[in-house]
Design a protein around this motif. Structure first.
Motif, PDB file in Angstrom:
ATOM      1  N   VAL A  90     -43.036  39.767  48.405  1.00 52.81           N
ATOM      2  CA  VAL A  90     -43.734  42.040  47.927  1.00 52.81           C
ATOM      3  C   VAL A  90     -43.324  42.273  46.681  1.00 52.81           C
ATOM      4  CG1 VAL A  90     -44.768  42.697  49.966  1.00 52.81           C
ATOM      5  CG2 VAL A  90     -42.119  43.344  49.550  1.00 52.81           C
ATOM      6  N   ALA A  91     -44.075  42.613  45.577  1.00 50.00           N
ATOM      7  CA  ALA A  91     -43.228  43.068  44.671  1.00 50.00           C
ATOM      8  C   ALA A  91     -42.561  44.259  44.575  1.00 50.00           C
ATOM      9  CB  ALA A  91     -44.339  43.388  43.809  1.00 50.00           C
ATOM     10  N   HIS A  92     -42.492  45.306  45.615  1.00 50.13           N
ATOM     11  CA  HIS A  92     -41.762  46.446  45.341  1.00 50.13           C
ATOM     12  C   HIS A  92     -41.777  47.249  47.083  1.00 50.13           C
ATOM     13  CE1 HIS A  92     -41.158  50.327  42.782  1.00 50.13           C
ATOM     14  NE2 HIS A  92     -40.124  49.825  42.763  1.00 50.13           N
ATOM     15  N   ALA A  93     -40.319  46.846  46.935  1.00 48.96           N
ATOM     16  CA  ALA A  93     -40.242  47.437  48.111  1.00 48.96           C
ATOM     17  C   ALA A  93     -39.176  47.974  48.588  1.00 48.96           C
ATOM     18  CB  ALA A  93     -39.918  46.014  49.083  1.00 48.96           C
ATOM     19  N   ARG A  94     -37.909  48.956  49.361  1.00 48.42           N
ATOM     20  CA  ARG A  94     -36.906  49.355  49.566  1.00 48.42           C
ATOM     21  C   ARG A  94     -36.910  48.358  50.325  1.00 48.42           C
ATOM     22  NH1 ARG A  94     -34.110  52.450  47.163  1.00 48.42           N
ATOM     23  NH2 ARG A  94     -36.292  53.908  45.862  1.00 48.42           N
ATOM     24  N   ILE A  95     -35.986  48.061  51.176  1.00 50.09           N
ATOM     25  CA  ILE A  95     -34.926  47.394  51.760  1.00 50.09           C
ATOM     26  C   ILE A  95     -34.729  47.649  52.663  1.00 50.09           C
ATOM     27  CG2 ILE A  95     -32.677  45.502  53.034  1.00 50.09           C
ATOM     28  CD1 ILE A  95     -34.522  43.819  50.540  1.00 50.09           C
ATOM     29  N   PRO A 118     -51.856  36.289  27.049  1.00 53.52           N
ATOM     30  CA  PRO A 118     -51.063  36.890  27.858  1.00 53.52           C
ATOM     31  C   PRO A 118     -49.580  35.750  28.538  1.00 53.52           C
ATOM     32  CG  PRO A 118     -53.076  34.458  28.439  1.00 53.52           C
ATOM     33  CD  PRO A 118     -52.232  35.247  26.240  1.00 53.52           C
ATOM     34  N   ARG A 119     -49.404  36.217  30.023  1.00 54.53           N
ATOM     35  CA  ARG A 119     -48.088  36.127  30.475  1.00 54.53           C
ATOM     36  C   ARG A 119     -48.316  34.347  30.375  1.00 54.53           C
ATOM     37  NH1 ARG A 119     -43.724  37.898  34.774  1.00 54.53           N
ATOM     38  NH2 ARG A 119     -44.079  39.688  33.336  1.00 54.53           N
ATOM     39  N   VAL A 120     -46.955  34.100  30.684  1.00 55.77           N
ATOM     40  CA  VAL A 120     -47.401  31.926  30.857  1.00 55.77           C
ATOM     41  C   VAL A 120     -45.956  31.248  31.435  1.00 55.77           C
ATOM     42  CG1 VAL A 120     -49.545  31.597  29.083  1.00 55.77           C
ATOM     43  CG2 VAL A 120     -46.922  31.596  27.888  1.00 55.77           C
ATOM     44  N   HIS A 121     -45.674  30.409  30.958  1.00 53.31           N
ATOM     45  CA  HIS A 121     -44.884  29.720  31.904  1.00 53.31           C
ATOM     46  C   HIS A 121     -44.837  29.029  31.207  1.00 53.31           C
ATOM     47  CE1 HIS A 121     -41.373  28.987  34.422  1.00 53.31           C
ATOM     48  NE2 HIS A 121     -41.002  29.968  34.963  1.00 53.31           N
ATOM     49  N   PRO A 122     -42.712  28.118  30.645  1.00 54.56           N
ATOM     50  CA  PRO A 122     -42.449  27.212  30.797  1.00 54.56           C
ATOM     51  C   PRO A 122     -43.005  26.267  31.107  1.00 54.56           C
ATOM     52  CG  PRO A 122     -40.692  28.336  29.503  1.00 54.56           C
ATOM     53  CD  PRO A 122     -41.819  29.414  30.352  1.00 54.56           C
ATOM     54  N   ALA A 123     -42.814  26.194  32.585  1.00 59.06           N
ATOM     55  CA  ALA A 123     -42.624  24.918  33.575  1.00 59.06           C
ATOM     56  C   ALA A 123     -42.139  23.839  32.895  1.00 59.06           C
ATOM     57  CB  ALA A 123     -44.599  25.449  34.132  1.00 59.06           C
ATOM     58  N   PRO A 124     -40.906  23.538  32.694  1.00 55.85           N
ATOM     59  CA  PRO A 124     -40.415  21.895  32.471  1.00 55.85           C
ATOM     60  C   PRO A 124     -40.978  21.256  33.640  1.00 55.85           C
ATOM     61  CG  PRO A 124     -38.699  23.425  32.898  1.00 55.85           C
ATOM     62  CD  PRO A 124     -39.786  24.619  33.172  1.00 55.85           C
ATOM     63  N   LEU A 174     -42.033  28.760  39.001  1.00 58.81           N
ATOM     64  CA  LEU A 174     -42.971  29.858  38.419  1.00 58.81           C
ATOM     65  C   LEU A 174     -42.942  31.388  38.390  1.00 58.81           C
ATOM     66  CD1 LEU A 174     -45.347  27.341  39.308  1.00 58.81           C
ATOM     67  CD2 LEU A 174     -45.176  27.558  36.589  1.00 58.81           C
ATOM     68  N   MET A 175     -42.345  31.811  39.970  1.00 56.93           N
ATOM     69  CA  MET A 175     -42.608  32.892  40.216  1.00 56.93           C
ATOM     70  C   MET A 175     -41.515  33.834  39.717  1.00 56.93           C
ATOM     71  SD  MET A 175     -44.641  32.228  44.036  1.00 56.93           S
ATOM     72  CE  MET A 175     -43.732  34.398  44.127  1.00 56.93           C
ATOM     73  N   ILE A 178     -51.867  30.247  32.999  1.00 56.60           N
ATOM     74  CA  ILE A 178     -52.122  32.071  32.700  1.00 56.60           C
ATOM     75  C   ILE A 178     -51.195  32.388  33.404  1.00 56.60           C
ATOM     76  CG2 ILE A 178     -53.573  32.914  34.039  1.00 56.60           C
ATOM     77  CD1 ILE A 178     -54.434  34.733  32.103  1.00 56.60           C
ATOM     78  N   ILE A 179     -50.326  33.093  34.204  1.00 61.57           N
ATOM     79  CA  ILE A 179     -49.968  33.673  35.129  1.00 61.57           C
ATOM     80  C   ILE A 179     -50.109  35.529  35.569  1.00 61.57           C
ATOM     81  CG2 ILE A 179     -47.080  34.867  35.811  1.00 61.57           C
ATOM     82  CD1 ILE A 179     -47.549  31.322  36.087  1.00 61.57           C
ATOM     83  N   GLU A 180     -50.935  34.977  36.568  1.00 64.35           N
ATOM     84  CA  GLU A 180     -51.401  36.707  36.380  1.00 64.35           C
ATOM     85  C   GLU A 180     -50.768  37.020  37.846  1.00 64.35           C
ATOM     86  OE1 GLU A 180     -55.788  36.745  35.033  1.00 64.35           O
ATOM     87  OE2 GLU A 180     -55.833  34.761  36.224  1.00 64.35           O
ATOM     88  N   PHE A 181     -51.601  38.108  38.008  1.00 66.81           N
ATOM     89  CA  PHE A 181     -51.193  39.183  39.601  1.00 66.81           C
ATOM     90  C   PHE A 181     -52.090  40.078  39.924  1.00 66.81           C
ATOM     91  CE2 PHE A 181     -47.644  38.266  36.598  1.00 66.81           C
ATOM     92  CZ  PHE A 181     -46.368  37.831  37.837  1.00 66.81           C
ATOM     93  N   ASP A 182     -52.588  39.815  40.887  1.00 68.41           N
ATOM     94  CA  ASP A 182     -53.303  40.816  42.060  1.00 68.41           C
ATOM     95  C   ASP A 182     -52.853  42.386  41.718  1.00 68.41           C
ATOM     96  OD1 ASP A 182     -51.544  41.048  43.966  1.00 68.41           O
ATOM     97  OD2 ASP A 182     -52.726  39.792  45.610  1.00 68.41           O
ATOM     98  N   GLU A 183     -53.177  43.598  42.521  1.00 65.92           N
ATOM     99  CA  GLU A 183     -52.278  44.471  41.911  1.00 65.92           C
ATOM    100  C   GLU A 183     -51.906  45.021  42.927  1.00 65.92           C
ATOM    101  OE1 GLU A 183     -56.218  46.884  44.969  1.00 65.92           O
ATOM    102  OE2 GLU A 183     -56.498  46.319  42.328  1.00 65.92           O
ATOM    103  N   ASP A 184     -51.473  44.205  43.994  1.00 68.23           N
ATOM    104  CA  ASP A 184     -50.300  44.494  44.873  1.00 68.23           C
ATOM    105  C   ASP A 184     -48.701  43.512  44.062  1.00 68.23           C
ATOM    106  OD1 ASP A 184     -52.329  46.439  46.469  1.00 68.23           O
ATOM    107  OD2 ASP A 184     -52.100  43.566  47.716  1.00 68.23           O
ATOM    108  N   GLY A 185     -48.822  43.031  43.307  1.00 70.68           N
ATOM    109  CA  GLY A 185     -48.158  42.549  42.476  1.00 70.68           C
ATOM    110  C   GLY A 185     -48.411  41.176  42.821  1.00 70.68           C
ATOM    111  N   ASN A 186     -49.237  40.357  43.140  1.00 67.63           N
ATOM    112  CA  ASN A 186     -48.989  39.422  43.782  1.00 67.63           C
ATOM    113  C   ASN A 186     -48.566  37.839  43.327  1.00 67.63           C
ATOM    114  OD1 ASN A 186     -48.397  39.097  46.908  1.00 67.63           O
ATOM    115  ND2 ASN A 186     -50.125  39.777  46.791  1.00 67.63           N
ATOM    116  N   CYS A 187     -48.041  36.925  42.851  1.00 72.00           N
ATOM    117  CA  CYS A 187     -47.983  36.026  41.748  1.00 72.00           C
ATOM    118  C   CYS A 187     -49.009  34.610  42.172  1.00 72.00           C
ATOM    119  CB  CYS A 187     -46.880  35.645  41.449  1.00 72.00           C
ATOM    120  SG  CYS A 187     -47.051  34.214  39.822  1.00 72.00           S
ATOM    121  N   LEU A 188     -50.174  35.296  40.983  1.00 74.11           N
ATOM    122  CA  LEU A 188     -51.996  34.239  41.554  1.00 74.11           C
ATOM    123  C   LEU A 188     -51.662  33.111  40.520  1.00 74.11           C
ATOM    124  CD1 LEU A 188     -54.612  36.741  40.926  1.00 74.11           C
ATOM    125  CD2 LEU A 188     -53.209  36.722  43.292  1.00 74.11           C
TER     126      LEU A 188
END
Ligand code: MCN
Ligand code: CUN
Length: 795
Positions: free
Chosen positions: A58-63, A200-206, A295-296, A700-710
């Protein structure tokens, strides 16, 4: 000398067997094409254990709790490390390259999906990975901040509650240029156009993901660290500071690297965990991430939301330019650029043109996404700056109903204006923009293309012609302005010529595919006349190379290349003194030709560099003040950046039914000053152009509203293959850098910086008959089709 231009110099370009500059085949290729490269995952040490990282789902959570007992009981598992274990070692958090801190393993709360939670060490990779499933973590899920535009809202969740006194997600405000002069320029304008431009957010992905092997010897206190690093010396210093280990006991080895593209500049938690793992287990520990982890969680690129305003007279004289940027830096401010440049070199946003006033402002924010921002052949954010200005120029051309090539030609900085103060804090060294532009227009057949386009438009077909004329600044940098974590951005070089006339040059930068073993040998060869086959380039091993800041920002040629030229000249000067003694004459009476010193007026009386090398190690009486052997070392502090530039043209066809964009032609005319190896340069340009097609059309590195990396796999993060790219057309002009020892400028990022704007401008140009004036990357069929229906964002 300023202003030398050769559109084509076949003699320098195609010598049979170049002694210096020219099309020399890459020395590293025999091992690469035979599968004999030595990459991190090829390295196996006796008794080596394997690490694997448990990552947050998850994107944001207390342990709330972590239960590792079942994982520890599994066969083959040696240890499970959590954030709590790192706290007493002071390693739960480490500094980033931007004076922030980043978490190594979560102690309080998760701040992005994919963040490191626990580390398993086991006998083999499978045991380590399997054990991850037996670690039970209880998360108390929090609302995340995903949209950077909402990060500064009063009710936005706080990402960095670990930082004392922090009440919002604001990182830093930065500005450049002159707001007053820009207001005055806008006040005079006949035409003002506003445009939002999103990179947009992209990634070098070597191709090779990131990894490390740590081998700590508890008896001697030595730490040998093999790692995928673009900057081995800087990493060693930072690790010494962070881990509290003595720097001379740390031996960093950066083996063959399967692509870096800025992804291997930072120090990732995995590297630190491998070190901790080796210290606690007493064995070497390897950690190698997989594609999704790469990627993530590793350094992404861009994520700039740019508001632009451009002002001009009605006949197309540029007056003013404003950029107001919102920058998403993710959960930790880990951008890798010189300290005084928190927006990288966005100062290049005025581009290649003269203005009466420019003003740029960047505000960066924290969000619940992976950290990074400066990567992917960006020349420290010149990618964003060049894309911005080149889109704005085209937007203005639409408003003025003027040809975009003509608008550019009308406003270029003229050759005699260099060195040119770009009004945003940077001084361009040299350029002949109009000459390069006209050369490119001739090569692509610009007028014929416009005619073809007119004919096609009459038939209702969608064909676009896009232009980008970019200026980069590469070669950080002068130490008085530029440092990373306090380390001045200089590079050392050492050259040793052995008694038999073979040479070894040791450099501080690290190739990830750029062919340094070839091209740095060519610089030595050019300067001293020893064939490049006889020159070995040593790099990537801190024990065997001089200190320097490494390879990124296309700084190897501008900085380390300068060091190598100067160290070779130093050796040549020493050789002159020895040659004079050998020839029983005065050094002033000697003249140099590639490979030997001879007596002025008597070319037959001379000594080759090989003869001099042997004598330098022999029994002859050496001249006063000259010691034995033939070697030298230097550290080079460049006086300025170098400013390569280019004129890029892209021709696209768009399928009216599907919105699919085909890049039919792409021409890149680059000017990187003196060209060391034209074949290597073309390779760099071809690769960067493919990156450009990827970013413009697919990535493009996109996210849904919960912060899941798409975009966490190559099923979702689409990179171009040979199917998506055309046969590249290239050309060049040569405008030497007046301050670089051999007149060279960098080339490694030019095509990635320059190409996206040409492609997107071409797509917009194709869609002009439908009233489209803007579209954001990536121009996927769906987005293009939407734009064709009049739904382009922004309208
Ligand atoms: N060169 C030349 N003549 C010039 C300029 C450069 O022959 N006038 C050659 C150089 O000798 C070097 C190559 O071109 O072999 C690139 O040189 P330079 O422009 O100095 O760039 P760097 O060597 O510093 O490489 C860094 C740059 C960056 S920052 C990224 S990102 C990127 C790029 O290189 N990553 C790459 N190109 C890459 N290419 C490969 N194959 N893999 C990467 O990870
Ligand atoms: Cu910005 S990517 Mo390169 O500088 O390593």
């Amino acid at each position: 000398e300023q202003g030398r231009i050769h559109d084509h110099n076949p003699a320098a370009d195609h010598p049979e067997r170049p002694v210096g500059f020219g099309r020399l085949q890459r020395k590293e290729d025999p091992r690469f094409i035979r599968g004999q490269g030595n990459y991190l995952d090829d390295i196996v040490l006796p008794g080596m254990l394997h690490g694997a990282i448990l990552r947050a789902p998850v994107a944001h959570a207390r342990i709330v709790s972590i239960d590792t007992s079942e994982a520890l009981a599994r066969p083959g598992v040696r240890a499970v490390i959590t954030g709590k274990d790192l706290e007493p070692l002071n390693l739960a958090w480490i500094p980033t390259l931007s004076y922030d801190v980043q978490s190594v393993l979560v102690t309080d709360k998760v701040r992005f999906q994919g963040q490191e939670v626990a580390f398993v060490i086991a006998d083999d990779r499978y045991a380590a990975r399997d054990a991850l499933e037996s670690i039970y973590v209880e998360y108390d899920i929090l609302p995340p901040v995903i949209d950077a535009r909402k990060a500064l809202d009063a009710d936005a969740p706080l990402v960095r509650d670990d930082l004392e006194g922090r009440t919002d997600n604001h990182i830093v405000d930065w500005e450049c240029g002159d707001a007053g002069a820009t207001d005055a320029a806008f006040a005079k304008a006949d035409v003002v156009v506003k445009q939002e431009i999103v990179y947009p957010r992209v990634h070098p992905a070597p191709m090779e993901t990131c990894g490390a092997i740590a081998d700590f010897n508890a008896v001697t206190g030595d730490l040998t660290l093999y790692e995928t690093s673009q900057a081995p010396h800087a990493h060693r210093t930072v690790i010494a500071m962070v881990a509290g280990l003595p720097e001379h006991k740390i031996h960093v080895i950066s083996p063959d690297i399967g692509g870096g593209f800025g992804n291997k500049v930072g120090i990732y938690p995995g590297y630190v965990l491998a070190i901790v793992g080796s210290i606690v287990s007493g064995k070497p520990v390897k950690w190698m991430e997989d594609r999704s982890e790469n990627l993530m969680s590793t350094s992404f690129a861009r994520d700039y939301i740019m508001q632009g305003e451009i002002a001009a007279t009605k006949d197309g004289r540029l007056l003013g330019l404003r950029a107001d940027v919102l920058a998403d830096h993710g959960a930790f401010n880990g951008t890798a650029q010189p300290t005084k440049y928190p927006a990288g070199f966005f100062n290049l946003f005025p581009g290649s043109y003269t203005w009466e006033g420019v003003y740029g402002k960047v505000t960066s924010v924290y969000t619940n996404k992976a950290p990074g921002g400066v990567a992917y052949a960006c020349s420290f954010r010149v990618t964003e700056a060049a894309y911005f200005v080149e889109r704005m120029i085209d937007r203005l051309a639409i408003e003025l109903d003027m040809d975009p090539a003509e608008l550019r030609l009308k406003n270029f900085i003229a050759p005699e204006q260099f060195p040119y103060d770009n009004k945003a804090g940077f001084e361009y060294d040299s350029g002949q923009y109009e000459k390069t532009m006209r050369h490119a227009m001739g090569l692509i057949g610009y007028d014929e293309l416009r005619q073809e386009q007119a004919d096609k438009r009459a038939r209702g077909e969608l064909m676009g012609i896009g232009i980008s004329f970019f200026t980069e600044g590469v070669g950080a940098g002068p130490r008085k302005h530029m440092d990373i974590l306090g380390l001045g951005m200089n590079d050392g070089a050492e050259l040793r010529i052995h008694p038999t006339g073979k040479a070894v040059v040791r450099i501080s930068v690290q190739s990830q595919g750029q062919a340094h073993e070839t091209t740095f040998a060519q610089i030595v060869a050019e300067e001293i006349g020893i064939p490049p086959e006889d020159i070995e380039v040593v790099h990537g091993i801190t024990d065997q190379t001089p200190f320097g800041l490494g390879t990124y920002g296309s700084r190897s040629t501008p900085v380390s290349g300068g060091a190598v030229a100067l160290v070779t000249r130093k050796v040549r000067d020493k050789a002159r003194l020895i040659a004079a003694a050998m020839l029983e004459t005065r050094p002033e009476d000697l003249e140099w030709e590639k490979g030997r010193w001879f007596v002025k007026g008597d070319p037959t009386a001379g000594k080759t560099i090989q003869e001099i090398a042997l004598a330098a190690h022999g029994t002859m009486e050496l001249p006063e003040g000259v010691d034995g052997n033939l070697d030298a070392e230097v550290t080079y502090d460049p006086p300025n950046l170098t400013y390569p530039y280019g004129a890029y043209f892209c021709v696209t066809d768009i399928d009216k039914g599907t919105g699919k964009v085909t890049v039919r032609r792409f021409l890149a005319v680059d000017d990187c000053g003196t060209r060391i190896n034209p074949m290597v340069i073309e390779g760099q340009v071809h690769g960067g152009l493919a990156d450009g097609v990827g970013m413009a059309l697919m990535e493009i590195i996109e996210f849904d509203e919960d912060g899941n990396c798409l975009g966490g796999s190559f099923m979702d993060y689409l990179i171009p293959t040979s199917m998506e790219v055309p046969d590249w057309e290239t050309g060049f002009t040569v405008t030497e850098s007046p301050h670089h020892p051999i007149g060279a400028k960098g080339i490694g990022e030019s095509a990635t910086v320059g190409s996206p704007a040409a492609i997107v401008n071409s797509v917009i140009d194709a869609l002009r008959p439908l009233g489209v004036t803007a579209i954001d990357m990536p121009c996927t069929p769906a987005r293009v089709w939407e734009a064709m229906q009049g739904n382009a964002r922004p309208p």
